[in-house]
Design a protein around this motif. Structure first.
Motif, PDB file in Angstrom:
ATOM      1  N   GLU A 253      19.024   2.921   4.351  1.00  0.00           N
ATOM      2  CA  GLU A 253      20.300   2.679   3.255  1.00  0.00           C
ATOM      3  C   GLU A 253      20.178   3.834   1.586  1.00  0.00           C
ATOM      4  O   GLU A 253      20.502   3.372   0.882  1.00  0.00           O
ATOM      5  CB  GLU A 253      20.666   1.732   2.962  1.00  0.00           C
ATOM      6  CG  GLU A 253      20.988   0.774   4.302  1.00  0.00           C
ATOM      7  CD  GLU A 253      21.436  -0.698   3.581  1.00  0.00           C
ATOM      8  OE1 GLU A 253      22.903  -0.628   4.771  1.00  0.00           O
ATOM      9  OE2 GLU A 253      21.354  -1.421   2.670  1.00  0.00           O
ATOM     10  N   ILE A 254      19.197   5.203   2.189  1.00  0.00           N
ATOM     11  CA  ILE A 254      19.145   5.922   1.290  1.00  0.00           C
ATOM     12  C   ILE A 254      19.517   7.062   2.035  1.00  0.00           C
ATOM     13  O   ILE A 254      18.784   7.498   2.249  1.00  0.00           O
ATOM     14  CB  ILE A 254      18.075   5.905   0.607  1.00  0.00           C
ATOM     15  CG1 ILE A 254      17.458   4.522  -0.181  1.00  0.00           C
ATOM     16  CG2 ILE A 254      18.017   7.189  -0.567  1.00  0.00           C
ATOM     17  CD1 ILE A 254      16.249   4.688  -0.953  1.00  0.00           C
ATOM     18  N   PRO A 255      21.153   7.844   0.839  1.00  0.00           N
ATOM     19  CA  PRO A 255      21.399   9.347   1.253  1.00  0.00           C
ATOM     20  C   PRO A 255      20.024  10.429   1.476  1.00  0.00           C
ATOM     21  O   PRO A 255      19.336   9.744   0.352  1.00  0.00           O
ATOM     22  CB  PRO A 255      22.053   9.520   1.067  1.00  0.00           C
ATOM     23  CG  PRO A 255      22.489   8.366   0.392  1.00  0.00           C
ATOM     24  CD  PRO A 255      21.041   6.995   0.172  1.00  0.00           C
ATOM     25  N   PHE A 256      19.260  11.134   2.271  1.00  0.00           N
ATOM     26  CA  PHE A 256      18.356  12.134   2.009  1.00  0.00           C
ATOM     27  C   PHE A 256      18.454  12.771   0.419  1.00  0.00           C
ATOM     28  O   PHE A 256      17.068  12.592  -0.164  1.00  0.00           O
ATOM     29  CB  PHE A 256      18.669  12.985   3.139  1.00  0.00           C
ATOM     30  CG  PHE A 256      17.843  14.311   3.362  1.00  0.00           C
ATOM     31  CD1 PHE A 256      16.468  14.839   3.327  1.00  0.00           C
ATOM     32  CD2 PHE A 256      18.088  15.549   2.880  1.00  0.00           C
ATOM     33  CE1 PHE A 256      15.333  15.026   3.103  1.00  0.00           C
ATOM     34  CE2 PHE A 256      17.392  16.785   2.561  1.00  0.00           C
ATOM     35  CZ  PHE A 256      16.099  16.910   2.522  1.00  0.00           C
ATOM     36  N   GLU A 257      19.783  12.842   0.104  1.00  0.00           N
ATOM     37  CA  GLU A 257      19.660  13.472  -0.860  1.00  0.00           C
ATOM     38  C   GLU A 257      19.180  12.677  -2.894  1.00  0.00           C
ATOM     39  O   GLU A 257      18.250  13.361  -3.079  1.00  0.00           O
ATOM     40  CB  GLU A 257      21.371  14.459  -1.459  1.00  0.00           C
ATOM     41  CG  GLU A 257      21.463  15.691  -0.423  1.00  0.00           C
ATOM     42  CD  GLU A 257      21.837  15.273   0.431  1.00  0.00           C
ATOM     43  OE1 GLU A 257      22.952  15.806   1.340  1.00  0.00           O
ATOM     44  OE2 GLU A 257      21.582  13.773   0.829  1.00  0.00           O
ATOM     45  N   VAL A 258      19.242  11.933  -2.347  1.00  0.00           N
ATOM     46  CA  VAL A 258      19.013  11.076  -2.682  1.00  0.00           C
ATOM     47  C   VAL A 258      17.255  10.373  -2.832  1.00  0.00           C
ATOM     48  O   VAL A 258      16.416  10.307  -3.846  1.00  0.00           O
ATOM     49  CB  VAL A 258      20.036   9.532  -3.012  1.00  0.00           C
ATOM     50  CG1 VAL A 258      19.766   8.964  -3.968  1.00  0.00           C
ATOM     51  CG2 VAL A 258      21.562  10.041  -3.256  1.00  0.00           C
ATOM     52  N   LEU A 259      16.977  10.343  -1.850  1.00  0.00           N
ATOM     53  CA  LEU A 259      15.586   9.787  -1.620  1.00  0.00           C
ATOM     54  C   LEU A 259      14.700  11.030  -1.899  1.00  0.00           C
ATOM     55  O   LEU A 259      13.569  10.701  -2.749  1.00  0.00           O
ATOM     56  CB  LEU A 259      15.487   9.555  -0.353  1.00  0.00           C
ATOM     57  CG  LEU A 259      13.899   9.221   0.379  1.00  0.00           C
ATOM     58  CD1 LEU A 259      13.517   8.074  -0.222  1.00  0.00           C
ATOM     59  CD2 LEU A 259      14.000   9.018   2.217  1.00  0.00           C
ATOM     60  N   VAL A 260      14.901  11.662  -1.860  1.00  0.00           N
ATOM     61  CA  VAL A 260      14.224  13.661  -2.146  1.00  0.00           C
ATOM     62  C   VAL A 260      14.754  13.801  -3.380  1.00  0.00           C
ATOM     63  O   VAL A 260      13.793  14.980  -4.345  1.00  0.00           O
ATOM     64  CB  VAL A 260      14.122  14.145  -1.032  1.00  0.00           C
ATOM     65  CG1 VAL A 260      14.030  13.499   0.065  1.00  0.00           C
ATOM     66  CG2 VAL A 260      15.312  15.566  -0.923  1.00  0.00           C
TER      67      VAL A 260
ATOM     68  N   ASP B  43       0.976  -0.855   0.209  1.00  0.00           N
ATOM     69  CA  ASP B  43       0.258   0.233  -0.043  1.00  0.00           C
ATOM     70  C   ASP B  43       0.668   1.390   0.148  1.00  0.00           C
ATOM     71  O   ASP B  43       0.451   2.138  -0.641  1.00  0.00           O
ATOM     72  CB  ASP B  43      -0.830  -0.322   1.540  1.00  0.00           C
ATOM     73  CG  ASP B  43      -1.291   1.393   1.498  1.00  0.00           C
ATOM     74  OD1 ASP B  43      -2.737   1.127   0.983  1.00  0.00           O
ATOM     75  OD2 ASP B  43      -1.621   2.167   2.201  1.00  0.00           O
ATOM     76  N   LEU B  44       1.816   1.218   0.761  1.00  0.00           N
ATOM     77  CA  LEU B  44       2.838   2.123   0.382  1.00  0.00           C
ATOM     78  C   LEU B  44       3.397   2.740  -0.236  1.00  0.00           C
ATOM     79  O   LEU B  44       3.747   3.443  -1.343  1.00  0.00           O
ATOM     80  CB  LEU B  44       4.120   2.667   1.958  1.00  0.00           C
ATOM     81  CG  LEU B  44       3.497   2.138   3.217  1.00  0.00           C
ATOM     82  CD1 LEU B  44       4.260   1.550   4.299  1.00  0.00           C
ATOM     83  CD2 LEU B  44       2.477   3.691   3.874  1.00  0.00           C
ATOM     84  N   ALA B  45       3.819   1.639  -1.032  1.00  0.00           N
ATOM     85  CA  ALA B  45       4.916   1.427  -2.421  1.00  0.00           C
ATOM     86  C   ALA B  45       3.112   2.359  -3.230  1.00  0.00           C
ATOM     87  O   ALA B  45       3.859   2.322  -4.361  1.00  0.00           O
ATOM     88  CB  ALA B  45       4.979   0.009  -2.252  1.00  0.00           C
ATOM     89  N   ARG B  46       2.660   1.513  -3.275  1.00  0.00           N
ATOM     90  CA  ARG B  46       1.632   2.592  -4.384  1.00  0.00           C
ATOM     91  C   ARG B  46       0.936   3.655  -4.389  1.00  0.00           C
ATOM     92  O   ARG B  46       1.211   4.408  -4.567  1.00  0.00           O
ATOM     93  CB  ARG B  46      -0.306   1.477  -4.791  1.00  0.00           C
ATOM     94  CG  ARG B  46       0.339  -0.108  -4.602  1.00  0.00           C
ATOM     95  CD  ARG B  46      -1.313  -0.867  -5.343  1.00  0.00           C
ATOM     96  NE  ARG B  46      -1.814  -0.576  -4.641  1.00  0.00           N
ATOM     97  CZ  ARG B  46      -1.648  -2.230  -3.139  1.00  0.00           C
ATOM     98  NH1 ARG B  46      -1.012  -2.925  -3.435  1.00  0.00           N
ATOM     99  NH2 ARG B  46      -2.068  -1.374  -2.101  1.00  0.00           N
ATOM    100  N   ASN B  47       0.898   4.180  -2.922  1.00  0.00           N
ATOM    101  CA  ASN B  47      -0.456   5.303  -2.612  1.00  0.00           C
ATOM    102  C   ASN B  47       0.937   6.462  -1.583  1.00  0.00           C
ATOM    103  O   ASN B  47       0.368   7.551  -1.220  1.00  0.00           O
ATOM    104  CB  ASN B  47      -1.295   4.708  -1.759  1.00  0.00           C
ATOM    105  CG  ASN B  47      -2.444   3.950  -2.605  1.00  0.00           C
ATOM    106  OD1 ASN B  47      -2.522   4.081  -3.990  1.00  0.00           O
ATOM    107  ND2 ASN B  47      -2.729   3.061  -2.234  1.00  0.00           N
ATOM    108  N   ALA B  48       2.127   5.563  -0.684  1.00  0.00           N
ATOM    109  CA  ALA B  48       3.381   6.662  -0.401  1.00  0.00           C
ATOM    110  C   ALA B  48       4.093   7.073  -1.675  1.00  0.00           C
ATOM    111  O   ALA B  48       4.804   6.282  -2.260  1.00  0.00           O
ATOM    112  CB  ALA B  48       3.106   6.114   0.711  1.00  0.00           C
ATOM    113  N   PRO B  49       4.108   8.803  -1.508  1.00  0.00           N
ATOM    114  CA  PRO B  49       5.111   9.118  -3.069  1.00  0.00           C
ATOM    115  C   PRO B  49       6.410   8.595  -2.131  1.00  0.00           C
ATOM    116  O   PRO B  49       7.722   8.127  -2.834  1.00  0.00           O
ATOM    117  CB  PRO B  49       4.787  10.458  -2.555  1.00  0.00           C
ATOM    118  CG  PRO B  49       3.368  10.835  -2.253  1.00  0.00           C
ATOM    119  CD  PRO B  49       3.217  10.180  -0.377  1.00  0.00           C
TER     120      PRO B  49
END
Length: 517
Positions: A366-373, A72-78
């Protein structure tokens, strides 16, 4: 019980009471333990008593809920969808390509024979890997299956790959069938035992013997007449029938946990918070004007018929403002007054708080903040440091996919290619050492890209010139390319340029035409 040491006995000679008190205090310290984190008396920890179970009791019962919430998060949470997409895109990208790398020394081959055999193997591999015949459903090629397998593992915790031989496929009968994690469950939904857990039967050493696969997904729209198929992990000849892809984090763990499991609550809460802020901003933007009429003026302006019609129309208003049509003008009953609260939207504190929460979620994934956003607003050095940190994780996950998904499948394909005579490999089935020499390959994926290409290409040239790297390594790291293919293509381009009378100045970005006669 604490034992008396030399000093305790010496003190006891002169003061038995002091020695007893010393012994009691040492015993109390022993009961309290040496770590504050294990204390049951400290106010911050006294109500914290988590259950300590084995790898399976801590996860198996929670898996259905974790899978459902993760999907559900993969579908609906950006942010949830972004995290999974980021990992899949960087680890798999356009696909991990196989480059044959036989052990020429063990095989006693010359460079020419090695190059010839390598070219044949890679050409045969492309016949199978580029065709949708490699998929049991004839939907995806091998590179698409790589992406689907990793995505399924991240969302569900694990994925099962069946390796049937389908007789109507040519020239290779090997096919892959991906099974979603929910379908791996105990036949007839019986309870787990010591040797059967969550659909997998194990031997005394903990190795999988067989897998129970449900015919239909437990959440299928029409779930009638459910049945199971039991598939042996390996055939009588040792052939691998099932590949169970999951990340094992504890000894004895038999099923995987979804990638988003540690941050499910945080992701859901910030999604709700984001939705609430967005809705508040929309409502605030849908400004409405409320018209209030004085009661005396109402009586003097309208006659009884028009008063009744006005009151009837106003009485039908349900108190809602149509946000789809902003700029509403709403009449009120005589004597009524509208109180419009100060919504204060957009909220100036929303962005700092939202980003602060993402800085907690990123490290857990394990995703740096800059890469995540996907936002690089810092200096070149800081942005490159974030990418390099993330790329280390990408290489680890890429090696995982290559080792536990691509490599077993390649081995099954190579065994079929050799057994059918499409690839010559004398001694392949007779000598394990020769089989290993024939089977050695490299898995090459897309490169990490670059922030400042000029700086990075200069660094690559210096590494090659210093002898700490090679053209092969740099080409693979840059875009996953084949350096030998690059050399051949450059030779072809140079010949064509020479034939056309064109030259390229390496110090300029443009081509130079020869002077006209």
């Amino acid at each position: 019980m604490a034992k008396m040491n030399f000093f305790d006995r010496a003190i006891g000679v002169f003061s038995p009471k002091a020695a007893l008190r010393r012994l009691q205090q040492r015993e109390a310290l022993a009961l309290l333990g040496g770590y504050n984190g294990a204390s049951l008396r400290r106010p911050a920890l006294q109500n914290w008593n988590p259950y300590s179970g084995d790898a399976n009791s801590d996860t198996i019962t929670d898996l259905p809920t974790l899978r459902a919430r993760s999907r559900d998060l993969a579908r609906n949470a950006p942010i949830g969808g972004s995290a999974i997409n980021t990992v899949v895109t960087n680890v798999i990208g356009t696909g991990l390509s196989m480059q044959a790398n036989p052990d020429a020394e063990a095989l006693g081959w010359s460079d020419a024979k090695t190059a010839e055999w390598k070219k044949l193997v890679e050409a045969e591999w492309q016949i199978w890997a580029n065709s949708t015949d490699c998929d049991a459903t004839k939907t995806m090629n091998f590179y698409g299956l790589q992406s689907l397998a990793l995505r399924s593992m991240l969302e569900s915790g694990d994925v099962i790959v069946i390796t049937p031989m389908i007789s109507d496929r040519a020239p290779y009968q090997l096919a892959l069938q991906l099974i979603e994690a929910d379908r791996l469950c105990n036949k007839d939904n019986v309870m787990d035992t010591e040797t059967k857990i969550a659909g997998i039967t194990f031997d005394a050493n903990g190795a999988a013997i067989s897998y129970d696969i449900a015919k239909r997904h437990p959440g299928a729209m029409r779930l009638t007449g459910q049945s199971w198929t039991t598939i042996n992990a390996s055939g009588d000849n040792g052939r691998k029938n099932v590949i169970h892809l999951f990340e094992r984090k504890r000894p004895g763990q038999v099923r995987g946990v979804p990638y988003l499991a540690p941050v499910i609550e945080h992701l859901k809460q910030i999604t709700r918070y984001s939705d609430a802020e967005l809705q508040a901003a929309v409502v605030s933007a849908a400004f409405a004007v409320f018209l209030k009429m004085d009661a005396d003026a109402f009586s003097s302006v309208f006659n009884e018929e028009h008063q009744s019609r006005y009151i009837d129309r106003v009485g039908k208003w349900d108190g809602k403002v149509d946000v789809e049509s902003p700029g509403n003008v709403i009449n009120l009953m005589p004597g009524e007054e509208a109180t419009v609260p100060n919504l204060g939207r957009p909220n100036a504190n929303f962005d700092p708080f939202f980003l602060a929460m993402l800085k907690q979620i990123g490290p857990a994934l394990e995703i740096p903040f800059e890469v995540l956003v996907k936002h690089f607003s810092s200096s070149y050095s800081a942005s490159r440091a974030a990418l390099l940190d993330f790329w280390r994780i990408v290489r680890v996950r890429r090696d995982f996919v290559a080792t536990y998904f691509c490599e077993p499948i390649k081995q099954l394909w190579l065994e079929e290619a050799v057994s059918t005579g499409r690839i010559p490999a004398p001694g392949f089935f007779a000598d394990p050492r020769l089989r290993q020499a024939y089977s050695r390959v490299s898995w090459i994926g897309d490169g990490p890209g670059s922030i400042d290409p000029e700086k990075e290409i200069n660094a690559a040239v210096k590494r090659i010139n210093a002898g700490v790297s090679t053209l092969e390594k740099e080409a693979a790291a840059y875009d996953g390319g084949d350096w030998e293919a690059n050399i051949k293509q450059r030779e072809k381009e140079k010949q064509m340029m020479d034939d056309a009378g064109l030259t390229i100045d390496p110090n300029q970005n443009s081509q130079t035409l020869p002077p006209q006669s």
